[in-house]
Scaffold this active site. Structure first.
Site, PDB file in Angstrom:
ATOM      1  CG  HIS A 255      43.078  39.627  40.434  1.00  0.00           C
ATOM      2  ND1 HIS A 255      41.711  39.680  40.520  1.00  0.00           N
ATOM      3  CD2 HIS A 255      43.458  38.580  41.216  1.00  0.00           C
ATOM      4  CE1 HIS A 255      41.273  38.731  41.332  1.00  0.00           C
ATOM      5  NE2 HIS A 255      42.315  38.045  41.764  1.00  0.00           N
ATOM      6  CG  ASP A 259      38.396  35.381  38.572  1.00  0.00           C
ATOM      7  OD1 ASP A 259      38.786  34.262  38.179  1.00  0.00           O
ATOM      8  OD2 ASP A 259      37.188  35.689  38.634  1.00  0.00           O
TER       9      ASP A 259
END
Length: 282
Positions: A255, A259
């Site tokens: 992440h 994203d």
């Protein structure tokens, strides 16, 4: 991995893209040390007769991969996206293409997904990136894929280099050569280079889906499940149901680099390419 082993990174010669130090370089590195002070020799523990277990040593390559994955799970914030892909068009295309080739030159489902992953990454290039400890994201021009395979001596992940520049037949030959070389332990060190993406196909084992560990410094890994045949509503008014072949693809991502929205865009691009595979021939 180098820090865990106490190695000086500046002393290790890198064989990865742009001279980057990869796990195989760390595993192969032999540090020069001063003559050690003699210490008492301590015998390694062995299994006593009847103890009920056997210890099996692993190769340096497998040990390096294990350390790398353990470090990734401890430091990289993973998340997972799963999508079902209809593979009837892809399988039909492979049947037509493979009818022209002999058994040793055939294109596999894995080969087609390597090509599709490369094309999806052209559409969403942020996936082809790494997190650097300095807080910088590095984006790569070349798409190099580590293909995870199991051999007698453990887990290995040979690299298929510059996938985006290869056609399906070239990818098929590259994967066959890479897997054959690591299987008989004849692969040169560069065969284990750290790529920019990882793919693992567990479909042959009947696994429905899997969530792979991201092999940092890579940002993403893709796992493929088994192909299943299902009944779905038919578009033919004379037949209420039709059969459809599909598989589950799972993208694991770091992440910090990719994203959720970007990961979803990439997976959607992959789905579109697999379900309209003639675009892979353009």
């Amino acid at each position: 991995l180098a820090s865990e082993l106490g190695y000086d990174m500046s002393a290790i010669v890198g064989t990865g893209p742009n001279g980057r130090v990869v796990a195989a370089d760390v595993a192969a590195y032999k540090p020069t040390v001063e003559a050690p002070v003699e210490a008492p020799v301590v015998a390694a523990p062995t299994a006593a007769p009847g103890a009920g277990f056997v210890d099996f040593p692993i190769s340096p390559t497998s040990a390096a991969i294990a350390a790398r994955l353990a470090h990734s799970m401890q430091t990289a914030p993973h998340y997972y996206l799963t999508m079902e892909l209809v593979v009837d068009p892809a399988l039909d295309l492979l049947d037509k293409l493979n009818a022209q080739f002999d058994e040793d030159s055939r294109i596999s489902v894995t080969d087609l997904f390597l090509k599709a992953a490369g094309a999806a990454t052209k559409a969403v290039p942020a996936v082809n990136s790494s997190w650097l400890d300095s807080g910088v994201i590095r984006s790569y021009d070349r798409f190099d894929v580590n293909l995870v395979v199991g051999v007698d001596r453990g887990l290995v992940a040979p690299a298929v280099l510059d996938v985006q520049r290869l056609g399906l037949k070239d990818i098929a030959q590259a994967t066959k050569n890479a897997v054959a070389a690591v299987a008989d332990d004849s692969a040169p060190p560069e065969a284990y280079a750290c790529g920019t993406f990882t793919l693992v196909n567990l479909g042959a084992f009947g696994v429905a889906s899997a969530a792979p560990i991201v092999a940092t410094p890579q940002a993403c890994a893709l796992a493929l499940g088994t192909i299943e045949e299902k009944l779905v509503p038919s578009t033919n008014p004379d037949t209420p149901y039709a059969t459809q072949r599909s598989l589950v693809a799972t993208l694991s991502a770091d992440h910090r680099v990719v994203d959720g929205a970007v990961g979803a865009q990439w997976l959607q691009a992959l789905k579109g390419l697999v379900e309209t595979p003639h675009n892979l021939l353009l």
